[in-house]
Design a protein around this motif. Sequence first.
Motif, PDB file in Angstrom:
ATOM      1  N   GLY A   1      -1.346   9.320   3.505  1.00 44.95           N
ATOM      2  CA  GLY A   1      -1.998  10.137   2.505  1.00 44.95           C
ATOM      3  C   GLY A   1      -2.125  11.598   2.902  1.00 44.95           C
ATOM      4  N   ALA A   2      -2.337  11.857   4.185  1.00 44.97           N
ATOM      5  CA  ALA A   2      -2.468  13.237   4.647  1.00 44.97           C
ATOM      6  C   ALA A   2      -1.163  14.002   4.457  1.00 44.97           C
ATOM      7  CB  ALA A   2      -2.896  13.260   6.110  1.00 44.97           C
ATOM      8  N   LEU A   3      -0.048  13.357   4.778  1.00 44.84           N
ATOM      9  CA  LEU A   3       1.244  14.012   4.591  1.00 44.84           C
ATOM     10  C   LEU A   3       1.512  14.240   3.109  1.00 44.84           C
ATOM     11  CD1 LEU A   3       3.976  15.031   5.688  1.00 44.84           C
ATOM     12  CD2 LEU A   3       4.827  12.704   5.377  1.00 44.84           C
ATOM     13  N   ALA A   4       1.210  13.249   2.286  1.00 46.12           N
ATOM     14  CA  ALA A   4       1.421  13.385   0.847  1.00 46.12           C
ATOM     15  C   ALA A   4       0.635  14.576   0.298  1.00 46.12           C
ATOM     16  CB  ALA A   4       1.016  12.102   0.137  1.00 46.12           C
ATOM     17  N   HIS A   5      -0.616  14.695   0.731  1.00 43.90           N
ATOM     18  CA  HIS A   5      -1.447  15.816   0.280  1.00 43.90           C
ATOM     19  C   HIS A   5      -0.853  17.146   0.719  1.00 43.90           C
ATOM     20  CE1 HIS A   5      -5.025  18.138  -0.724  1.00 43.90           C
ATOM     21  NE2 HIS A   5      -4.963  18.662   0.486  1.00 43.90           N
ATOM     22  N   GLU A   6      -0.357  17.194   1.949  1.00 46.19           N
ATOM     23  CA  GLU A   6       0.220  18.427   2.472  1.00 46.19           C
ATOM     24  C   GLU A   6       1.452  18.837   1.682  1.00 46.19           C
ATOM     25  OE1 GLU A   6       2.179  19.978   6.683  1.00 46.19           O
ATOM     26  OE2 GLU A   6       0.657  18.398   6.701  1.00 46.19           O
ATOM     27  N   LEU A   7       2.289  17.865   1.335  1.00 46.46           N
ATOM     28  CA  LEU A   7       3.518  18.164   0.606  1.00 46.46           C
ATOM     29  C   LEU A   7       3.251  18.571  -0.839  1.00 46.46           C
ATOM     30  CD1 LEU A   7       5.820  15.304   1.926  1.00 46.46           C
ATOM     31  CD2 LEU A   7       6.020  17.739   2.457  1.00 46.46           C
ATOM     32  N   LEU A   8       2.158  18.063  -1.423  1.00 45.82           N
ATOM     33  CA  LEU A   8       1.878  18.320  -2.834  1.00 45.82           C
ATOM     34  C   LEU A   8       0.907  19.471  -3.063  1.00 45.82           C
ATOM     35  CD1 LEU A   8       1.518  14.639  -4.109  1.00 45.82           C
ATOM     36  CD2 LEU A   8       3.468  16.171  -4.424  1.00 45.82           C
ATOM     37  N   SER A   9       0.229  19.923  -2.022  1.00 43.98           N
ATOM     38  CA  SER A   9      -0.782  20.962  -2.176  1.00 43.98           C
ATOM     39  C   SER A   9      -0.155  22.269  -2.674  1.00 43.98           C
ATOM     40  CB  SER A   9      -1.486  21.224  -0.849  1.00 43.98           C
ATOM     41  OG  SER A   9      -2.343  22.355  -0.964  1.00 43.98           O
ATOM     42  N   PRO A  10      -0.651  22.826  -3.780  1.00 46.91           N
ATOM     43  CA  PRO A  10      -0.125  24.114  -4.272  1.00 46.91           C
ATOM     44  C   PRO A  10      -0.240  25.232  -3.234  1.00 46.91           C
ATOM     45  CG  PRO A  10      -1.527  23.073  -5.924  1.00 46.91           C
ATOM     46  CD  PRO A  10      -1.697  22.290  -4.652  1.00 46.91           C
ATOM     47  N   LYS A  11      -1.234  25.141  -2.357  1.00 47.34           N
ATOM     48  CA  LYS A  11      -1.439  26.179  -1.354  1.00 47.34           C
ATOM     49  C   LYS A  11      -0.354  26.180  -0.282  1.00 47.34           C
ATOM     50  CE  LYS A  11      -6.467  26.203  -1.892  1.00 47.34           C
ATOM     51  NZ  LYS A  11      -7.777  26.009  -1.216  1.00 47.34           N
TER      52      LYS A  11
ATOM     53  N   GLY B   1       0.782  -1.231   0.000  1.00 47.57           N
ATOM     54  CA  GLY B   1       0.000   0.000   0.000  1.00 47.57           C
ATOM     55  C   GLY B   1       0.811   1.276   0.000  1.00 47.57           C
ATOM     56  N   LEU B   2       2.108   1.185  -0.169  1.00 53.81           N
ATOM     57  CA  LEU B   2       2.950   2.378  -0.242  1.00 53.81           C
ATOM     58  C   LEU B   2       2.895   2.976  -1.651  1.00 53.81           C
ATOM     59  CD1 LEU B   2       5.998   0.858   1.624  1.00 53.81           C
ATOM     60  CD2 LEU B   2       4.494   2.611   2.553  1.00 53.81           C
ATOM     61  N   ALA B   3       3.188   4.261  -1.750  1.00 52.02           N
ATOM     62  CA  ALA B   3       3.153   4.925  -3.051  1.00 52.02           C
ATOM     63  C   ALA B   3       4.108   6.110  -3.042  1.00 52.02           C
ATOM     64  CB  ALA B   3       1.737   5.395  -3.377  1.00 52.02           C
ATOM     65  N   PRO B   4       4.622   6.491  -4.218  1.00 51.79           N
ATOM     66  CA  PRO B   4       5.486   7.674  -4.288  1.00 51.79           C
ATOM     67  C   PRO B   4       4.684   8.953  -4.112  1.00 51.79           C
ATOM     68  CG  PRO B   4       5.070   6.805  -6.489  1.00 51.79           C
ATOM     69  CD  PRO B   4       4.471   5.827  -5.523  1.00 51.79           C
ATOM     70  N   VAL B   5       5.323   9.973  -3.550  1.00 55.61           N
ATOM     71  CA  VAL B   5       4.694  11.280  -3.367  1.00 55.61           C
ATOM     72  C   VAL B   5       5.173  12.189  -4.491  1.00 55.61           C
ATOM     73  CG1 VAL B   5       4.423  13.269  -1.852  1.00 55.61           C
ATOM     74  CG2 VAL B   5       4.596  10.962  -0.881  1.00 55.61           C
ATOM     75  N   GLY B   6       4.274  12.541  -5.394  1.00 59.03           N
ATOM     76  CA  GLY B   6       4.661  13.343  -6.545  1.00 59.03           C
ATOM     77  C   GLY B   6       5.360  12.496  -7.590  1.00 59.03           C
ATOM     78  N   ARG B   7       5.966  13.174  -8.563  1.00 61.98           N
ATOM     79  CA  ARG B   7       6.601  12.465  -9.671  1.00 61.98           C
ATOM     80  C   ARG B   7       7.967  13.046 -10.004  1.00 61.98           C
ATOM     81  NH1 ARG B   7       3.471   9.085 -12.761  1.00 61.98           N
ATOM     82  NH2 ARG B   7       1.249   9.054 -12.268  1.00 61.98           N
ATOM     83  N   LEU B   8       8.862  12.168 -10.393  1.00 56.92           N
ATOM     84  CA  LEU B   8      10.106  12.549 -11.039  1.00 56.92           C
ATOM     85  C   LEU B   8      10.112  11.913 -12.414  1.00 56.92           C
ATOM     86  CD1 LEU B   8      12.799  12.104  -8.215  1.00 56.92           C
ATOM     87  CD2 LEU B   8      11.739  14.225  -8.992  1.00 56.92           C
ATOM     88  N   ASP B   9      10.596  12.649 -13.414  1.00 52.00           N
ATOM     89  CA  ASP B   9      10.644  12.100 -14.767  1.00 52.00           C
ATOM     90  C   ASP B   9      11.509  10.844 -14.808  1.00 52.00           C
ATOM     91  OD1 ASP B   9       9.167  14.290 -15.501  1.00 52.00           O
ATOM     92  OD2 ASP B   9      10.884  15.426 -16.256  1.00 52.00           O
ATOM     93  N   LYS B  10      11.318  10.072 -15.848  1.00 56.19           N
ATOM     94  CA  LYS B  10      12.055   8.815 -16.004  1.00 56.19           C
ATOM     95  C   LYS B  10      13.565   9.036 -15.969  1.00 56.19           C
ATOM     96  CE  LYS B  10      12.362   4.769 -19.068  1.00 56.19           C
ATOM     97  NZ  LYS B  10      11.830   4.144 -20.316  1.00 56.19           N
ATOM     98  N   ASP B  11      14.043  10.139 -16.559  1.00 59.30           N
ATOM     99  CA  ASP B  11      15.479  10.394 -16.606  1.00 59.30           C
ATOM    100  C   ASP B  11      15.969  11.298 -15.484  1.00 59.30           C
ATOM    101  OD1 ASP B  11      14.207  12.639 -17.520  1.00 59.30           O
ATOM    102  OD2 ASP B  11      15.598  13.031 -19.169  1.00 59.30           O
ATOM    103  N   THR B  12      15.076  11.653 -14.557  1.00 58.74           N
ATOM    104  CA  THR B  12      15.455  12.482 -13.408  1.00 58.74           C
ATOM    105  C   THR B  12      15.800  11.589 -12.222  1.00 58.74           C
ATOM    106  OG1 THR B  12      14.052  14.315 -14.121  1.00 58.74           O
ATOM    107  CG2 THR B  12      14.683  14.278 -11.807  1.00 58.74           C
ATOM    108  N   THR B  13      16.826  11.963 -11.491  1.00 56.13           N
ATOM    109  CA  THR B  13      17.273  11.182 -10.336  1.00 56.13           C
ATOM    110  C   THR B  13      17.018  11.972  -9.058  1.00 56.13           C
ATOM    111  OG1 THR B  13      19.519  12.090 -10.419  1.00 56.13           O
ATOM    112  CG2 THR B  13      19.085  10.133 -11.738  1.00 56.13           C
ATOM    113  N   GLY B  14      17.300  11.322  -7.930  1.00 53.56           N
ATOM    114  CA  GLY B  14      17.290  12.036  -6.663  1.00 53.56           C
ATOM    115  C   GLY B  14      16.161  11.682  -5.732  1.00 53.56           C
TER     116      GLY B  14
END
Length: 231
Positions: A118-128, A97-110
């Motif tokens: 899920g709450a933390l993921a939303h907080e980190l990704l929220s534009p606000k 049930g784990l998932a990445p937070v946001g996306r990095l391109d296929k050729d992007t590292t790091g």
Amino acid sequence: MRLDKLLVELNIGTRSEVKALLKKGLILVDGEKINKPETKVDENSVTISYGGKDYAYAQFHYYMMNKPKGVITATEDKKEATVMDLFYRKCPDAPKGLAPVGRLDKDTTGLLLITNDGALAHELLSPKKHVDKTYFVTLDGPLTSEDINALENGVHIGEGDLTAPSTIKYEGGNTCYITIHEGKFHQVKRMFFAVGKQVLELKRTAFGPLLLDEELLPESHIIELKRESFY
């Protein structure tokens, strides 16, 4: 929580597998053999022992991945290898049930955060929330003062409005750090393209309060984090 449900969440086995292990007396619950899978236990305090290893329950799990090139940021894909394919090969005992937070391109590292919070993921990704993301960028040429000024004040990347203000750390040559808090598609590459530069290499070094562990080499990929890492 039912004992068999807890054992499944601890990734010891499937519901039928853990029932069989309990019946054989191979699992200890606070040092005792319990055969009944329906037994109620306090998942927050109980200690489970199996195969010479102790297990402790945690509702949420957090991992930092140093994402290599060549894998896409997705939970699953029918055609290409994903970061979660790599993750579970490296951490087969990690909970499901784990998932990445946001996306990095296929050729992007790091730095890539993987969690089931899920709450933390939303907080980190929220534009606000304006969470900062910092990247180390290798370009096809040096930056001028005009380039830096434009990037820091906003450029057009084909979406109407200018990009939000960013921060550039540049000490000459063909590399720099850029910090943004938006998350538009291919944003960093498109920002540098807007000032006539091509991104050759892109590596995320920070995401919100998290800094990429410099000892986390691409060969090791993953470390587990504590919830306190985000404060």
